[in-house]
Design an enzyme around this catalytic site. Structure first.
Site, short mmCIF file in Angstrom:
data_model
loop_
_atom_site.label_atom_id
_atom_site.label_comp_id
_atom_site.label_asym_id
_atom_site.label_seq_id
_atom_site.Cartn_x
_atom_site.Cartn_y
_atom_site.Cartn_z
N LYS A 39 -60.88 52.22 -79.13
CA LYS A 39 -61.88 51.68 -80.06
C LYS A 39 -63.05 51.21 -79.21
O LYS A 39 -63.10 50.04 -78.81
CB LYS A 39 -61.26 50.52 -80.86
CG LYS A 39 -62.20 49.84 -81.85
CD LYS A 39 -62.35 50.60 -83.15
CE LYS A 39 -63.21 49.81 -84.15
NZ LYS A 39 -63.42 50.51 -85.43
N ASP A 56 -58.38 46.10 -85.22
CA ASP A 56 -58.28 47.57 -85.12
C ASP A 56 -57.74 47.97 -83.75
O ASP A 56 -56.82 48.78 -83.63
CB ASP A 56 -59.67 48.21 -85.26
CG ASP A 56 -60.13 48.33 -86.69
OD1 ASP A 56 -61.14 49.01 -86.91
OD2 ASP A 56 -59.48 47.74 -87.58
N ALA A 119 -66.90 53.28 -85.29
CA ALA A 119 -67.09 52.02 -86.03
C ALA A 119 -67.98 52.34 -87.21
O ALA A 119 -68.99 53.05 -87.06
CB ALA A 119 -67.74 50.97 -85.14
N GLY A 120 -67.63 51.87 -88.39
CA GLY A 120 -68.43 52.21 -89.56
C GLY A 120 -68.40 53.72 -89.79
O GLY A 120 -67.36 54.37 -89.67
N ASN A 176 -57.82 60.32 -96.81
CA ASN A 176 -57.05 59.08 -96.80
C ASN A 176 -57.04 58.50 -98.22
O ASN A 176 -58.09 58.18 -98.77
CB ASN A 176 -57.64 58.05 -95.84
CG ASN A 176 -56.80 56.80 -95.81
OD1 ASN A 176 -55.56 56.87 -95.78
ND2 ASN A 176 -57.44 55.65 -95.85
N THR A 177 -55.84 58.36 -98.78
CA THR A 177 -55.71 57.90 -100.16
C THR A 177 -55.57 56.38 -100.18
O THR A 177 -54.47 55.84 -100.03
CB THR A 177 -54.47 58.56 -100.80
OG1 THR A 177 -54.57 59.98 -100.61
CG2 THR A 177 -54.40 58.27 -102.29
N1 LIG Z 1 -53.61 55.08 -96.86
C1 LIG Z 1 -53.66 53.73 -97.00
N2 LIG Z 1 -52.72 53.08 -97.71
C2 LIG Z 1 -52.77 51.72 -97.86
N3 LIG Z 1 -53.73 50.93 -97.33
C3 LIG Z 1 -54.70 51.56 -96.60
C4 LIG Z 1 -54.72 52.96 -96.40
N4 LIG Z 1 -55.80 53.28 -95.62
C5 LIG Z 1 -56.42 52.12 -95.37
N5 LIG Z 1 -55.77 51.08 -95.93
C6 LIG Z 1 -56.17 49.67 -95.85
O1 LIG Z 1 -57.56 49.59 -96.14
C7 LIG Z 1 -58.21 48.66 -95.25
C8 LIG Z 1 -59.26 49.40 -94.43
O2 LIG Z 1 -58.61 50.39 -93.64
P1 LIG Z 1 -59.03 50.57 -92.10
O3 LIG Z 1 -59.05 49.28 -91.40
O4 LIG Z 1 -58.17 51.65 -91.53
O5 LIG Z 1 -60.53 51.07 -92.29
P2 LIG Z 1 -61.56 51.50 -91.15
O6 LIG Z 1 -62.31 52.68 -91.64
O7 LIG Z 1 -60.84 51.65 -89.86
O8 LIG Z 1 -62.53 50.23 -91.09
P3 LIG Z 1 -63.60 49.86 -89.92
O9 LIG Z 1 -64.85 50.58 -90.25
O10 LIG Z 1 -63.73 48.37 -90.02
O11 LIG Z 1 -62.99 50.27 -88.62
C9 LIG Z 1 -57.10 48.07 -94.38
O12 LIG Z 1 -56.65 46.86 -94.97
C10 LIG Z 1 -56.01 49.11 -94.45
O13 LIG Z 1 -54.71 48.55 -94.26
C1 LIG Z 2 -67.33 44.90 -89.25
C2 LIG Z 2 -66.81 46.19 -89.90
N1 LIG Z 2 -65.38 45.99 -90.16
C3 LIG Z 2 -66.99 47.38 -88.99
N2 LIG Z 2 -66.18 47.18 -87.77
C4 LIG Z 2 -68.41 47.65 -88.60
C5 LIG Z 2 -69.16 48.29 -89.74
C6 LIG Z 2 -70.56 48.67 -89.35
C7 LIG Z 2 -71.37 49.21 -90.53
C8 LIG Z 2 -72.80 49.48 -90.16
C9 LIG Z 2 -73.55 50.05 -91.37
O1 LIG Z 2 -74.01 49.26 -92.25
O2 LIG Z 2 -73.57 51.31 -91.52
MG LIG Z 3 -61.08 50.62 -88.11
#
Ligand SMILES: Nc1ncnc2c1ncn2[C@@H]1O[C@H](COP(=O)(O)OP(=O)(O)OP(=O)(O)O)[C@@H](O)[C@H]1O
Ligand SMILES: C[C@H](N)[C@H](N)CCCCCC(=O)O
Ligand SMILES: [Mg+2]
Length: 254
Positions: A39, A56, A119-120, A176-177
């Site tokens: 990450k 993360d 990220a994002g 991703n569901t």
């Molecule tokens: N397939 C799934 N089933 C259940 N919960 C999920 C699933 N995918 C994601 N989540 C939940 O949704 C939330 C966001 O998921 P995740 O942290 O993986 O998003 P992300 O895209 O990595 O976010 P970021 O941009 O902050 O890194 C978390 O609480 C995670 O546990």
């Molecule tokens: C803090 C959040 N969980 C992510 N790690 C960062 C998301 C950045 C989003 C930037 C944007 O607005 O496109």
């Molecule tokens: Mg994440």
């Protein structure tokens, strides 16, 4: 064959990049493949006796092969859970590539697969003159797009795929569901399977912990073979254009 890292981006923040990356890492572990998550930039962290820690990055470390240093998994750990460019400004730092490049090199030296979570979304601003695609291009990482299956994902997925393809090789997408499961899910999946320029490499269900890595590996090995062929053919072409001078024969021009 030395495989490049795979950059895992998403259609938005909070749509499951970490959930999908961790599920892939767990499947690699179950297959006996040494895999590690990375990450590079994390925004939103807790202060601990060992330093700032992001959830993360900790989740990826927990799903990775053992013995990997947190600092290599997460070179830029920013306290505020906001856009990383602003979180960096608040922390008095400027996000730069060298620490990520060096940490990635150490991870790659010790693992068979490296999955790099963004990220994002794809076009994440990093500083006044840089965005995340600049780093992805510099690293030569092929990309996998995680599509959070919620209303609005069709547009986000197609736009993201279009933008990624301008800067980096897109290997495929993963559905991703997220809960709550969207209405007419199968029709949304069918629409993306028909319209996306690359194949679907898997679907993480609601609450699932594992995601098969075989389709990702197929796409990654195919990419690596094509890349090595391109490098070899470029070298062959150079050899034909300007062959190495044989010892003892100097070109007339000298
Ligand atoms: N397939 C799934 N089933 C259940 N919960 C999920 C699933 N995918 C994601 N989540 C939940 O949704 C939330 C966001 O998921 P995740 O942290 O993986 O998003 P992300 O895209 O990595 O976010 P970021 O941009 O902050 O890194 C978390 O609480 C995670 O546990
Ligand atoms: C803090 C959040 N969980 C992510 N790690 C960062 C998301 C950045 C989003 C930037 C944007 O607005 O496109
Ligand atoms: Mg994440």
């Amino acid at each position: 064959m030395a495989l490049p890292g795979v950059f895992i981006t998403g259609t938005d923040t909070e749509i499951g990049k970490t959930a999908v990356t961790a599920a892939l890492l767990r499947d690699y572990a179950a297959r006996g493949v040494d895999a590690v998550g990375m990450k590079p930039i994390a925004a939103g962290a807790d202060e601990t006796p060992d330093g700032w820690r992001n959830e993360d990055a900790l989740a990826l470390q927990a799903a990775s092969m053992p013995g990997v240093a947190y600092e290599d998994i997460n070179p830029w750990c920013l306290p505020l859970p906001i856009a990383p460019e602003f979180a960096a400004r608040s922390a008095g730092v400027t996000l730069s590539w060298p620490p990520v490049r060096d940490a990635y090199a150490r991870l790659r030296a010790g693992a068979q697969r490296v999955l790099v979570e963004g990220a994002g979304g794809w076009r994440l601003p990093l500083s006044a003159g840089a965005e995340m695609p600049d780093w992805v291009e510099a690293a030569g990482w092929p990309v996998v797009l995680v599509v959070g299956m919620r209303l609005g994902c069709l547009n986000h997925a197609l736009l993201s795929a279009e933008s990624i393809a301008r800067r980096a090789p897109l290997l495929g997408w993963i559905a991703n569901t997220l809960p709550p499961v969207q209405r007419r899910l199968e029709e949304n999946l069918d629409c993306l399977r028909a319209r996306m320029p690359v194949p679907c490499l898997g679907q993480l269900g609601c609450g699932q912990q594992r995601l098969a890595t075989n389709l990702l590996d197929d796409a990654l090995f195919c990419f690596a073979r094509e890349s090595s062929h391109r490098i070899q053919s470029a070298a062959d072409s150079m050899e034909r254009i300007c062959p190495e001078p044989r010892r003892g024969t100097l070109p007339e021009s000298i």
